[in-house]
Design a protein around this motif. Structure first.
Motif, PDB file in Angstrom:
ATOM      1  N   THR A   1      -8.165   1.463   5.360  1.00 24.34           N
ATOM      2  CA  THR A   1      -7.010   0.218   5.619  1.00 24.34           C
ATOM      3  C   THR A   1      -5.846   0.731   5.937  1.00 24.34           C
ATOM      4  OG1 THR A   1      -6.143   0.694   3.343  1.00 24.34           O
ATOM      5  CG2 THR A   1      -8.024  -0.616   3.420  1.00 24.34           C
TER       6      THR A   1
ATOM      7  N   ILE B   1      -1.716   3.307  -7.279  1.00 20.50           N
ATOM      8  CA  ILE B   1      -3.378   3.325  -7.329  1.00 20.50           C
ATOM      9  C   ILE B   1      -4.230   4.567  -7.387  1.00 20.50           C
ATOM     10  CG2 ILE B   1      -4.962   2.918  -5.553  1.00 20.50           C
ATOM     11  CD1 ILE B   1      -3.048   0.570  -4.290  1.00 20.50           C
TER      12      ILE B   1
ATOM     13  N   LEU C   1     -13.081  -2.806  -1.467  1.00 24.71           N
ATOM     14  CA  LEU C   1     -12.300  -1.994  -2.518  1.00 24.71           C
ATOM     15  C   LEU C   1     -12.264  -2.629  -3.717  1.00 24.71           C
ATOM     16  CD1 LEU C   1      -9.135  -0.026  -0.803  1.00 24.71           C
ATOM     17  CD2 LEU C   1     -11.314   1.062  -1.809  1.00 24.71           C
TER      18      LEU C   1
ATOM     19  N   TYR D   1      -9.697   3.482   1.187  1.00 25.91           N
ATOM     20  CA  TYR D   1      -8.223   3.243   1.057  1.00 25.91           C
ATOM     21  C   TYR D   1      -7.475   3.747   2.352  1.00 25.91           C
ATOM     22  CZ  TYR D   1      -3.628   2.584  -0.983  1.00 25.91           C
ATOM     23  OH  TYR D   1      -2.388   2.204  -1.354  1.00 25.91           O
TER      24      TYR D   1
ATOM     25  N   TYR E   1     -14.476  -2.924  -7.738  1.00 23.40           N
ATOM     26  CA  TYR E   1     -13.307  -2.104  -8.195  1.00 23.40           C
ATOM     27  C   TYR E   1     -13.911  -1.206  -9.347  1.00 23.40           C
ATOM     28  CZ  TYR E   1      -8.662  -0.342  -9.805  1.00 23.40           C
ATOM     29  OH  TYR E   1      -7.683   0.255  -9.966  1.00 23.40           O
TER      30      TYR E   1
ATOM     31  N   GLN F   1       0.862  -1.248  -0.003  1.00 24.93           N
ATOM     32  CA  GLN F   1      -0.149   0.135   0.094  1.00 24.93           C
ATOM     33  C   GLN F   1       1.007   1.288  -0.182  1.00 24.93           C
ATOM     34  OE1 GLN F   1      -2.338  -1.391   3.535  1.00 24.93           O
ATOM     35  NE2 GLN F   1      -3.965  -0.297   2.593  1.00 24.93           N
TER      36      GLN F   1
ATOM     37  N   GLN G   1       1.118   3.512  -3.454  1.00 25.96           N
ATOM     38  CA  GLN G   1       0.045   4.070  -3.552  1.00 25.96           C
ATOM     39  C   GLN G   1      -0.090   5.147  -4.502  1.00 25.96           C
ATOM     40  OE1 GLN G   1      -0.325   7.463  -0.097  1.00 25.96           O
ATOM     41  NE2 GLN G   1       1.302   5.843   0.647  1.00 25.96           N
TER      42      GLN G   1
ATOM     43  N   LEU H   1      -5.449  -6.138  -4.840  1.00 22.34           N
ATOM     44  CA  LEU H   1      -6.070  -5.813  -3.807  1.00 22.34           C
ATOM     45  C   LEU H   1      -6.776  -7.257  -3.181  1.00 22.34           C
ATOM     46  CD1 LEU H   1      -7.793  -2.534  -4.735  1.00 22.34           C
ATOM     47  CD2 LEU H   1      -5.968  -2.788  -3.009  1.00 22.34           C
TER      48      LEU H   1
ATOM     49  N   MET I   1     -10.223  -3.942   2.187  1.00 24.79           N
ATOM     50  CA  MET I   1      -9.685  -4.517   1.054  1.00 24.79           C
ATOM     51  C   MET I   1     -10.382  -5.203  -0.019  1.00 24.79           C
ATOM     52  SD  MET I   1      -6.220  -4.013   0.979  1.00 24.79           S
ATOM     53  CE  MET I   1      -4.721  -3.854   1.934  1.00 24.79           C
TER      54      MET I   1
END
Length: 527
Positions: A412, A321, A389, A409, A393, A314, A318, A472, A386
């Motif tokens: 988490t 993402i 998400l 996010y 998605y 993560q 990130q 994920l 997770m």
């Protein structure tokens, strides 16, 4: 007459919280501030490194690091950290915590500065030099994990020990936050001073030559907080628990603690028989250790391993993402410095509103809720978010739902820090015998870094090969496994270190076996 070692340790367990406890948190915590800054600031500058050193003339998109180079730059410090955790963990038990503590900090200072001075004729030469110094930077950072945790646990009283160890680790949140803020300030200043067009308008002009200074300054800044705390680390005395239980000198332990914790310890010392065999001197690789602590070590190592796969995936990626869901603009619509600024801003917001609060929720509640419940809860919610998400998605990638994705996010992150990211650091410093405490913490932490390497190297390829959604889902399954392995870890809330490790019974057992023992009469004068 009561055993002197136990009297010294009991004095520590019941000592009220004093100024020196907070001083120790800051001294040890600044190491973790530096650790987090150094480990995570690299993710802020990898896109910039790609633009500077791997630009392809005529390409419609900015240069980027090749997959193998990106994996090496992101992950090499983790390899060093794993090695350092094992080595300095072992050395901390052999030589004492204090004697090793300054070496790790000096290594971090030197290698932070050297990382920013990575030069070479060709791009690969620069990356190779950078990776070399970041490995040794990680080696120093690795030593900080077992030493800081062990020192803080051995100084603390049993009532607030969890909060004190967690507070040291919580400085990691401020380190991540500082990394983002430094990157914002540096990139913002250079952006204002050296304006340039976005990539799609002028591919060559979008990366100004001065951008090469930006990543170097960001990496080198990591030396500053470490340098500021070096003197105070050298002034710390050896912990009383190491001196009393490992060095077998209750008198020196009492004298050291009298200086810093405002407890008056009067010693009346008798001599131990030379060559007397202690019943609790079993080593790490013995069946006795395996039967007493083997399951606990498996629990602390496995939960840390599983957590760090998810946590480092993560953190390090990130930015990818955020780009995938459109929270960060497409690279070709920005110049090089704007991209650094955008990535740093996103990471800073996540740190400010989820990472840092999560750590301090743990500090506030760990001695009330207990380690086990916080860790189990954290893994549960990480799993939940997770999957929330990953399964819908496509829903989160739609423009109207991006803010919802960022909130989920962030949660988490919040529950990894108000959860296993803190507790996996705290518990190994509490449940093992003093002579093996630093080693066992180092093994647990190294297991975590092995997980971080799986996250850093594996996620990079997984996201390319199978996409963010399936990645994920895999992280959700890993978090669920962490929840299951948590049941191997004992609860240490409100118990003394010697009670958890079994050293109370062992010390008393030695006493009844006969033989003249070292004893110390102790009077506790609370100021």
């Amino acid at each position: 007459m009561p055993n002197g070692n136990l009297q010294v340790l009991n004095a520590l367990d019941v000592a009220r919280t004093q100024w020196y406890h907070f001083t120790a948190i800051i001294i040890a915590g600044m190491g973790f501030f530096t650790d987090a800054y150094d480990l995570f600031c690299i993710s802020l500058v990898t896109k910039l490194l790609g633009r500077i050193y791997y630009h392809k003339a005529g390409s419609s998109t900015p240069g980027s690091l090749p997959s193998n180079v990106a994996a090496a730059v992101n992950g090499v410090a983790l390899c060093g950290t794993l090695t350092g955790q094992l080595f300095f963990g072992w050395l901390g038990d052999k030589l004492g915590r204090k004697r090793v503590y300054g070496i790790t900090l000096l290594l971090m200072v030197i290698c932070s500065l050297a990382s920013g001075l990575s030069f070479g004729r060709h791009p690969n030469d620069v990356m190779a030099t950078l990776c070399f110094f970041r490995f040794w930077l990680g080696f120093g950072i690795g030593g900080d994990y077992p030493l800081s945790a062990t020192i803080m646990s051995e100084y603390a009283n049993k009532k607030t020990r969890g909060a004190f160890i967690a507070a040291v680790f919580a400085m990691q949140g401020f380190g991540i936050l500082a990394g983002g803020m430094v990157a914002i300030i540096v990139s913002g200043a250079f952006k204002a001073q050296y304006p340039s067009p976005p990539y799609f308008k002028n591919p060559n002009g979008s990366t100004v030559p001065e951008a090469d200074y930006v990543w170097r300054i960001i990496l080198m800044f990591g030396a500053v907080p470490a340098l500021l705390t070096y003197y105070w680390r050298m002034k710390m005395p050896e912990t009383a628990r190491y001196t009393a239980l490992v060095a077998k000198d209750a008198k020196q332990a009492a004298a050291d603690m009298s200086k810093v914790l405002q407890v008056d310890l009067e010693e009346e010392r008798k001599q131990e028989k030379p060559g007397e065999k202690k019943g609790n001197d079993f080593g790490l690789f013995t069946t006795k250790f395996l039967s007493k602590h083997g399951v606990h070590l498996l629990g602390t190592a496995s939960t840390w391993f599983l957590l760090d796969i998810a946590f480092y995936s993560q953190n390090l990626f990130q930015k990818d993402i955020f780009s995938a869901i459109g929270w960060i603009p497409k690279a070709k619509t920005m110049n090089a410095l704007e991209e650094v600024y955008s990535i740093a801003r996103a990471q800073t917001l996540i740190a400010l509103f989820s990472t840092v609060p999560g750590y301090w929720f743990t500090v506030a509640l760990i001695d009330k809720m207990g380690r086990f419940r916080i860790q189990l809860m954290g893994f549960f919610f990480m799993t939940l978010f997770m999957f929330a998400l990953a399964i819908p998605y496509h829903h989160w990638t739609l423009p109207n739902n991006r803010i919802g994705f960022v909130i989920m996010y962030s949660l988490t992150f919040f529950f990894s820090n108000f959860g296993p990211n803190a507790t996996t650091f705290v518990v190994p410093a509490e449940i093992f015998p003093a002579r093996l405490r630093s080693t066992c913490h180092g093994i647990s932490a190294a297991s975590g870094k092995a997980g971080a390497m799986v996250g850093a190297f594996g996620y990079l390829y997984a996201a390319d090969a199978i996409g963010v959604q399936k990645s994920l889902i895999i992280l959700g399954v890993i978090s669920f496994l962490g929840m299951l392995f948590t049941f191997l870890v004992p609860e240490s809330k409100g118990k003394s270190l010697e009670e958890m490790s079994g050293e109370v019974e062992q010390e008393n057992g030695n006493q009844t076996q006969g033989g003249q023992q070292s004893s110390t009469e102790i009077r506790i004068a609370q100021a």
